[in-house]
Design an enzyme around this catalytic site. Structure first.
Site, short mmCIF file in Angstrom:
data_model
loop_
_atom_site.label_atom_id
_atom_site.label_comp_id
_atom_site.label_asym_id
_atom_site.label_seq_id
_atom_site.Cartn_x
_atom_site.Cartn_y
_atom_site.Cartn_z
N ASP A 18 71.81 43.70 12.59
CA ASP A 18 71.75 42.86 11.30
C ASP A 18 72.56 41.50 11.28
O ASP A 18 73.16 41.25 9.98
CB ASP A 18 72.06 43.73 10.08
CG ASP A 18 71.09 44.82 10.14
OD1 ASP A 18 69.91 44.86 10.66
OD2 ASP A 18 71.56 45.72 9.82
N LYS A 21 69.71 37.85 13.30
CA LYS A 21 68.86 37.43 14.58
C LYS A 21 67.48 36.89 14.27
O LYS A 21 67.33 35.74 14.69
CB LYS A 21 68.59 38.39 15.35
CG LYS A 21 69.72 39.21 15.97
CD LYS A 21 69.77 40.32 16.84
CE LYS A 21 69.20 41.49 15.98
NZ LYS A 21 70.07 42.15 15.08
N GLY A 45 64.80 45.35 11.74
CA GLY A 45 64.50 44.86 10.38
C GLY A 45 64.92 43.45 10.55
O GLY A 45 66.08 43.13 10.31
N HIS A 46 63.83 42.59 10.80
CA HIS A 46 64.55 41.04 10.97
C HIS A 46 63.92 40.26 9.77
O HIS A 46 62.91 40.34 9.47
CB HIS A 46 63.95 40.37 12.31
CG HIS A 46 64.48 41.07 13.33
ND1 HIS A 46 64.27 40.60 14.60
CD2 HIS A 46 65.34 42.21 13.30
CE1 HIS A 46 64.97 41.54 15.62
NE2 HIS A 46 65.76 42.24 14.90
N THR A 322 65.88 50.66 6.28
CA THR A 322 65.89 51.80 5.49
C THR A 322 66.48 51.44 4.02
O THR A 322 66.43 52.54 3.46
CB THR A 322 66.69 52.75 6.33
OG1 THR A 322 68.01 52.01 6.51
CG2 THR A 322 66.20 53.24 7.71
N GLY A 323 67.10 50.56 3.55
CA GLY A 323 67.58 50.05 2.24
C GLY A 323 69.01 50.64 2.35
O GLY A 323 69.51 50.69 1.17
N ARG A 326 75.10 48.99 3.92
CA ARG A 326 75.73 48.83 5.31
C ARG A 326 77.14 49.27 5.00
O ARG A 326 77.63 48.57 4.12
CB ARG A 326 75.18 47.61 5.77
CG ARG A 326 73.82 47.34 6.05
CD ARG A 326 73.61 45.94 6.57
NE ARG A 326 72.11 45.69 6.78
CZ ARG A 326 71.50 44.39 6.42
NH1 ARG A 326 72.08 43.47 6.11
NH2 ARG A 326 70.16 44.42 6.80
N SER A 434 75.43 29.53 10.44
CA SER A 434 74.77 29.94 9.55
C SER A 434 75.38 29.87 8.10
O SER A 434 76.26 30.92 7.97
CB SER A 434 73.63 31.16 9.70
OG SER A 434 72.78 31.37 8.73
N VAL A 435 74.98 29.26 6.90
CA VAL A 435 75.70 29.22 5.76
C VAL A 435 74.75 29.55 4.69
O VAL A 435 74.89 29.24 3.60
CB VAL A 435 76.17 27.95 5.47
CG1 VAL A 435 77.45 27.42 6.45
CG2 VAL A 435 75.22 26.60 5.61
P1 GDP Z 1 68.57 41.01 11.85
O1 GDP Z 1 68.34 42.26 11.86
O2 GDP Z 1 69.69 40.46 12.88
O3 GDP Z 1 67.53 39.77 12.02
O4 GDP Z 1 69.39 40.74 10.51
P2 GDP Z 1 68.91 41.09 8.98
O5 GDP Z 1 67.40 40.27 8.67
O6 GDP Z 1 68.57 42.61 9.08
O7 GDP Z 1 69.79 41.09 8.01
C1 GDP Z 1 70.64 39.73 8.00
C2 GDP Z 1 70.33 39.34 6.23
O8 GDP Z 1 71.28 38.10 6.12
C3 GDP Z 1 69.18 39.00 6.09
O9 GDP Z 1 68.93 39.32 4.92
C4 GDP Z 1 69.10 37.61 5.97
O10 GDP Z 1 67.96 37.00 5.17
C5 GDP Z 1 70.49 37.34 5.50
N1 GDP Z 1 70.89 35.87 6.41
C6 GDP Z 1 70.96 35.46 7.57
N2 GDP Z 1 71.90 34.29 7.62
C7 GDP Z 1 72.39 34.40 6.52
C8 GDP Z 1 73.56 33.42 6.31
O11 GDP Z 1 74.02 32.53 6.83
N3 GDP Z 1 74.04 33.76 5.08
C9 GDP Z 1 73.67 34.45 4.00
N4 GDP Z 1 74.08 34.81 2.92
N5 GDP Z 1 72.52 35.58 4.39
C10 GDP Z 1 72.07 35.14 5.47
P1 IMO Z 2 68.27 45.01 13.79
O1 IMO Z 2 67.34 44.63 14.76
C1 IMO Z 2 71.15 48.05 12.47
C2 IMO Z 2 71.05 51.95 14.21
C3 IMO Z 2 70.78 52.94 13.38
C4 IMO Z 2 71.50 54.29 13.76
C5 IMO Z 2 71.34 53.82 15.47
C6 IMO Z 2 70.34 54.94 15.96
O2 IMO Z 2 67.44 45.05 12.53
O3 IMO Z 2 69.43 44.63 14.01
P2 IMO Z 2 67.63 54.67 15.85
O4 IMO Z 2 66.69 54.57 14.74
O5 IMO Z 2 67.55 53.45 16.64
O6 IMO Z 2 67.70 55.77 16.88
O7 IMO Z 2 69.10 54.60 15.25
O8 IMO Z 2 71.30 52.34 15.59
N1 IMO Z 2 70.27 50.74 14.33
C7 IMO Z 2 70.36 49.71 13.69
N2 IMO Z 2 71.23 48.99 12.95
N3 IMO Z 2 70.14 47.22 12.69
C8 IMO Z 2 69.18 47.59 13.64
O9 IMO Z 2 68.38 46.88 14.04
C9 IMO Z 2 69.22 48.81 14.05
N4 IMO Z 2 68.48 49.51 15.02
C10 IMO Z 2 69.12 50.66 15.13
O10 IMO Z 2 71.01 52.65 12.03
O11 IMO Z 2 72.69 54.09 13.21
MG MG Z 3 68.31 44.00 10.83
#
Ligand code: GDP
Ligand code: IMO
Ligand code: MG
Length: 453
Positions: A18, A21, A45-46, A322-323, A326, A434-435
């Protein structure tokens, strides 16, 4: 930011996932001919925000939102076909062209019994450790806190071989039926014993029919992606790999056993795509300006106070998949430096820096104290890491809203100093900052970027 022909780069998380990416891949995708997922599954979850519209992608590569980019799901991904079809439908209903999506015939399938087993194992582990002696032991001998997306059981079957189904098998009805007859018998026996009362056995015929339907819908997208990627490279087309999960969750190099079940560092790219490692010349390590973690496992800099709560709220730190809220903590540079080493980061992208605005002081872990000794080395063994106390350096915070900054010089001096500290400690240049969640809320330091591409 123009890409040299044939250039291959990767975006990889250097913490516990998270890191943002998805946002970064979407930002860069316009310069690449293909964006490739090589690991994980719907546990990822991207989130991508384009023009105020938010997309949550779990299996489809974030490149799908760029009109000229092929979105490739490589062989190293475990694909839940029902979820994939739902995601495709969601994208189509929002006007996104999904004809550029390709799925490897060799990607493994997450079946309904994998999800049942994932949930059952987590439940059994929670119950089995209830009586464990001390609270400290309970904390580390426990359920993993998985996303329950069937990831671990699907990868386990890949290694077992005889009980695995691959995407290509969904187009072979007779073979699929024979395999599922055998597999369902075995899974029903095991899961029946694990779950006990209330367990509904899986029916091989129904499952075969459902999967054949999925196979028909996916058929036009199924290809040998290793050859496809080789063809693209030979034609001089630039390729971007999209890491899912992150380096700290890598099954070999992360905080085992609190990890996912794939090589989610950059080390998974070769095996998960068929592209040899020497072809990848740029690896962008994505680092959130603080730390977050979802699920169980050690996190030395975790905050349990009002500061942690503030950061969670400002950063909207609730899982995309999963909601779940974190876990939040200060930036752990011992961990980031180790991850940069394992993933071979050639540059860093620091994300969510805006979230730290308003904190009077910013703490950074630069060493750990374990058994009275101080070390600057990370402890990837999950049980050892649990003993580590962070040693902090404190930097002054910044109060200004930085979401409109578009150059490094527009950042307040204390924010600049924070970035410079990361750069000098990790020993890798920061190419992007990233801001905010939107594509445009990004500072690209062209000098750094040009030097690493
Ligand atoms: P990923 O799994 O690495 O793709 O990251 P996620 O999408 O799960 O979580 C990153 C969260 O931060 C998302 O809700 C993005 O929209 C948000 N986000 C990404 N870059 C920034 C940033 O620079 N600032 C803020 N405030 N939110 C960001
Ligand atoms: P992104 O791509 C955050 C964590 C789960 C759990 C452990 C194992 O959005 O960054 P799994 O279901 O893979 O067997 O769970 O890994 N986990 C993540 N945490 N971001 C993720 O993906 C994750 N993918 C797996 O929360 O602790
Ligand atoms: Mg994610």
């Amino acid at each position: 930011m123009d890409q040299k022909s044939g250039h291959a780069a990767a975006v990889v998380g250097l913490q516990w996932g998270d890191e943002g990416k998805g946002k970064l891949v979407d930002l860069l995708a316009g310069k690449y001919r293909a964006v490739v997922r090589y690991n994980g599954g719907a546990n990822a979850g991207h989130s991508v925000v384009v023009g105020g519209e938010r997309y949550s992608l779990h299996l489809v590569p974030s490149g799908i939102l760029s009109p000229n980019c092929e979105a490739i799901i490589g062989n190293g991904v475990v694909v839940d076909p029902l979820r994939l079809l739902e995601e495709i439908e969601m994208l189509r209903s929002r006007g996104v062209d999904t004809s550029r999506l390709v799925v490897s015939d060799r990607a493994h399938v997450v079946m309904p019994y994998h999800k049942a087993e994932d949930a059952a194992r987590e439940e059994l582990l929670s119950v089995a450790t209830e009586g464990t002696q001390s609270d400290a032991t309970k904390k580390v001998v426990s359920a993993i806190g998985t996303t329950k997306r069937g990831i671990g059981p699907a990868y386990a079957d890949k290694i077992h071989r005889s009980t695995a189904i691959r995407i290509g098998d969904l187009t072979r009805p007779e073979i699929l039926r024979t395999k599922l007859d055998m597999i369902c018998g075995l899974k029903n026996a095991v899961l029946g014993a694990m779950i006990g009362e209330g367990f509904e056995p899986f029916d091989a015929e129904t499952m075969t029919n459902d999967m054949i339907e999925c196979g028909k819908l996916l058929a036009p997208m199924i290809k040998d992606t290793a050859y496809l990627l080789d063809d693209l490279r030979k034609a001089g087309q630039p390729i971007l790999f999209e890491g899912a999960n992150a380096t700290m969750l890598d099954v070999d190099h992360g905080t085992y056993p609190f990890v996912t079940s794939s090589n989610s560092s950059a080390l998974g790219i070769g095996a998960g795509s068929g592209v040899p490692p020497q072809c990848i010349s740029q690896i962008i390590g994505v680092v959130k300006a603080y730390s977050t973690r979802v699920g169980g496992g050690p996190m030395p800099t975790e905050l349990f106070d009002a500061t942690g709560e503030d950061i969670r709220k400002r950063g909207r730190e609730f899982g995309t998949t999963t909601g779940r809220p974190r876990r939040v903590g200060w930036l752990d540079l011992v961990a980031v430096k180790y991850s940069a080493m394992i993933s071979g980061a050639t540059e860093l992208c620091i994300t969510l820096l805006d979230v730290l605005a308003g904190e009077p002081e910013l703490k950074i872990a630069t060493a750990y104290r374990v058994d009275g000794q101080t070390t600057d080395r990370f402890l990837p063994d999950g049980y050892l890491l649990d003993q580590a106390e962070p040693v902090y350096e404190t930097l002054p915070g910044f109060s200004q809203d930085i979401t409109m900054a578009r150059t490094f010089e527009e950042l307040p001096p204390n924010a600049q100093a924070y970035i410079k500290k990361i750069e000098s400690f990790v020993g890798v240049p920061v190419g992007m900052i990233s801001v905010g969640p939107d594509r445009v809320q990004t500072i690209v330091r062209d000098a750094v970027y040009a030097a690493t591409t």
